[in-house]
Design an enzyme around this catalytic site. Sequence first.
Site, PDB file in Angstrom:
ATOM      1  N   THR A   1      32.193   2.837 -58.859  1.00 17.61           N
ATOM      2  CA  THR A   1      31.876   4.192 -59.309  1.00 17.61           C
ATOM      3  C   THR A   1      31.866   4.223 -60.828  1.00 17.61           C
ATOM      4  O   THR A   1      32.659   3.553 -61.478  1.00 17.61           O
ATOM      5  CB  THR A   1      32.892   5.203 -58.734  1.00 17.61           C
TER       6      THR A   1
ATOM      7  N   PHE B   1      32.209   6.434 -64.168  1.00 22.97           N
ATOM      8  CA  PHE B   1      32.859   7.648 -64.665  1.00 22.97           C
ATOM      9  C   PHE B   1      32.422   7.883 -66.101  1.00 22.97           C
ATOM     10  O   PHE B   1      32.074   6.947 -66.821  1.00 22.97           O
ATOM     11  CB  PHE B   1      34.393   7.484 -64.650  1.00 22.97           C
TER      12      PHE B   1
END
Length: 569
Positions: free
Chosen positions: A176, A178
């Site tokens: 992921t 960020f």
Amino acid sequence: MRVAIQGTRGSFSEAAARLRWPDLELVPCREVGDVAAAVREGRADAGCLAIENSLVGSVTPTYDLLHEAFGDGTLHLNSEVLLPVHHALMAVPGAPLSGITRVLSHPVALGQCRIWLGRHLPGVEQVSAWDTAGSAEIVAKAGDPTQAAIAPSHAAAHYGLQLLEERIEDDPTNQTRFLTFTRSDLELDPTAPRKTSLIVWLDHRPGMLAAVLQAFAARGINLTALQSRPERSAPWTYRFYFDVEGAISDPRLGEALEAIEALAARIVILGSYAAWTGEGAVATAPQPAAPNHRPKPDMPLFDRRQKPEGTIVQIGPVEVGGERPVVIAGPCSVESEEMLLQTAEAVAAAGADMLRGGAFKPRTSPYDFQGLGVRGLKFLAEARERTGLPVVTEVLSWEEVPVVARYADLLQIGARNMQNFALLRAAGRSGKPILLKRGAGATIEEWLHAAEYILAHGNPNVILCERGIRTFERATRHTLDLNAVALVRERTHLPVIADPSHAAGMRSIVGPLTLAALAAGAHGVIVEVHPDPSQAMSDGPQSLDLAMFAELMLRIRAAGPVPAVGAMA
Ligand code: PEP
Ligand code: MN
């Protein structure tokens, strides 16, 4: 450093934030909007929000927040963080996997474990919770052995749960991305690579999005993300989010943004931030020079004194610029697969070094055959496969450089485009050698400066091609300027070849002009050859048939090596 995250202790967001600020003090928030508010209102110094997952894509609540959160300049994007994401299934101690009927997690995490859940807990009730670690907390508090949570494995110890299974994400590469941000504009490492994010609103007109993308492409700016989101109050209109490599202070990006500002209904620049350089970082594209900001070298890059030994351009096994004259032969236009293969095989058998053939044709009249386009490029690639001959073909516009470069070994910039500066810049960035023809009305000085554009944009592999200039003479198509061949060899280290076909416009004098050009010092020739010139769709009168070419080849090979500069003085 107080850092706000969406989620709670033990979440992936915390782990991501700790990669940026290892000693942070956590400020857990319920919603993504709360994270921005916490930083804006001073309850936190920085925020960290997930923006994109490599399996399920964009985290849309974060995207939808960006304009409101960053559009007014109070908050500043700071850095990007890539976090490998491995999920674990956890439940209260003693709960068996077979007894699980409900699984709680953040919807993005549930989405990343779809395959495992379908296989091992078919029909289980999937319950969206506000956070991954937060769902572990809910399961622990409930104490119900039929419930399980999907969360980072370390959350199990934190909430007194047992692990039922680890690494249940659909793909082991799962990660992921960020974004971190701050209220004050933190100093970034000036040497670290940057990315810039912006939002653009476009009118519904053909080509608007392409025009924005071209503003980046024309300047060699690499696009790393493009996302569209609906504009809520205006159905069927969209905002486009772009992430590109480079900082706003980069002049190339500054120019692109100026162009986009002029095109777009509206633009909001969200800011520049430090690109992730740790584990999982995607290799960044080499940064080309800014188009209008080239430092001028003391001496032109084409100047012979830069490289007195001369440049050899290597194209597959072929060396252009060495002692052996190079022969490039083939049809003016690629007309069909069959005629191209027939010509390619014949010129290869006769001893040609490379195959030519136009797929995108610059024609004087718009009603004349314009070439087969990409289909022609594919036929050229097939002919290369069959014969082993590298191929050269013309590229007409900068937008088509990537597609032509995908198939060609040598990109031809034609006489009509010699001073198409956007094309010359793109050729500089193409990564392929360039055959630069002289414009029919161009001086030697203009021709060399056109080559300078390509060199200045990072491509040292330029071959010059004299193809005849326009004089008062009408008996031939153009006049082959052998002064230029001899003089340019003196003035530059770049290889120089001649195109007797376009200079002559008639096949009977192509042979003599070829031999004359080689005698004047040309490193090779490019000659048009057609299996049946009377049927050619372009430039038939100047095309040699297969037998004439085979004959000419014998004479070229008998002509001996390319003379050294000054050898004939
Ligand atoms: C060609 O090579 O077919 C061609 C169009 O050449 P030029 O640009 O020299 O006219
Ligand atoms: Mn031609």
